[in-house]
Design an enzyme around this catalytic site. Structure first.
Site, PDB file in Angstrom:
ATOM      1  N   ALA A  59     -60.627 -46.979 -39.083  1.00  0.00           N
ATOM      2  CA  ALA A  59     -61.321 -45.956 -38.462  1.00  0.00           C
ATOM      3  C   ALA A  59     -60.509 -45.380 -37.349  1.00  0.00           C
ATOM      4  O   ALA A  59     -61.304 -44.528 -36.576  1.00  0.00           O
ATOM      5  CB  ALA A  59     -62.772 -46.314 -38.103  1.00  0.00           C
ATOM      6  N   ASP A  60     -59.175 -45.733 -37.147  1.00  0.00           N
ATOM      7  CA  ASP A  60     -58.540 -44.842 -36.021  1.00  0.00           C
ATOM      8  C   ASP A  60     -57.340 -44.634 -36.470  1.00  0.00           C
ATOM      9  O   ASP A  60     -56.003 -45.231 -36.037  1.00  0.00           O
ATOM     10  CB  ASP A  60     -58.526 -46.000 -35.078  1.00  0.00           C
ATOM     11  CG  ASP A  60     -57.913 -45.298 -33.656  1.00  0.00           C
ATOM     12  OD1 ASP A  60     -57.983 -44.317 -33.395  1.00  0.00           O
ATOM     13  OD2 ASP A  60     -57.706 -46.301 -32.851  1.00  0.00           O
ATOM     14  N   PRO A  61     -57.073 -43.593 -37.458  1.00  0.00           N
ATOM     15  CA  PRO A  61     -56.033 -43.452 -38.040  1.00  0.00           C
ATOM     16  C   PRO A  61     -54.901 -42.430 -37.498  1.00  0.00           C
ATOM     17  O   PRO A  61     -54.588 -41.081 -38.091  1.00  0.00           O
ATOM     18  CB  PRO A  61     -56.248 -43.053 -39.458  1.00  0.00           C
ATOM     19  CG  PRO A  61     -57.450 -42.341 -39.255  1.00  0.00           C
ATOM     20  CD  PRO A  61     -58.044 -43.078 -38.163  1.00  0.00           C
ATOM     21  N   ASN A  65     -50.828 -45.488 -34.707  1.00  0.00           N
ATOM     22  CA  ASN A  65     -51.400 -46.607 -35.683  1.00  0.00           C
ATOM     23  C   ASN A  65     -50.545 -46.870 -36.995  1.00  0.00           C
ATOM     24  O   ASN A  65     -51.132 -47.377 -37.913  1.00  0.00           O
ATOM     25  CB  ASN A  65     -52.808 -46.664 -35.575  1.00  0.00           C
ATOM     26  CG  ASN A  65     -53.394 -47.091 -34.409  1.00  0.00           C
ATOM     27  OD1 ASN A  65     -52.714 -47.550 -33.449  1.00  0.00           O
ATOM     28  ND2 ASN A  65     -54.652 -46.986 -34.378  1.00  0.00           N
TER      29      ASN A  65
END
Length: 92
Positions: A59-61, A65
């Protein structure tokens, strides 16, 4: 086979600390446009499969990352998805 995620060491993790395997590579945010273009199809497919097939996704692409792995990598993977501390799921 082009995507990998670091192994998580559950016995060392806490509610606020995620401990995982080291991935040796360069953040996409630091790569040349040519390198980004080379790995974008793999990363794009990985996120689409997570979202539409698995219903469980990173959920943090952001580009910090996503790592382009170094040539010394011992797997066939070219890209690593890191910082999996924020995951989400959806119902189909």
């Amino acid at each position: 086979p082009y995507i990998t995620v670091p192994k998580v060491y559950q016995d060392l993790c806490t509610r606020r600390i995620l401990v995982s395997e080291w991935m040796d590579g360069m953040k996409l945010s630091e790569c040349s446009p040519e390198k980004i273009a080379e790995v974008t199809p793999y990363a794009q497919e990985a996120f689409l499969v997570q979202l539409f097939s698995e219903g469980f996704f990173h959920a943090d692409p952001h580009p910090g990352n996503i790592l382009l792995l170094n040539e010394s990598n011992t797997t066939d993977a070219k890209v690593a998805l890191i910082d999996c501390g924020l995951m989400a799921s959806i119902q189909q």
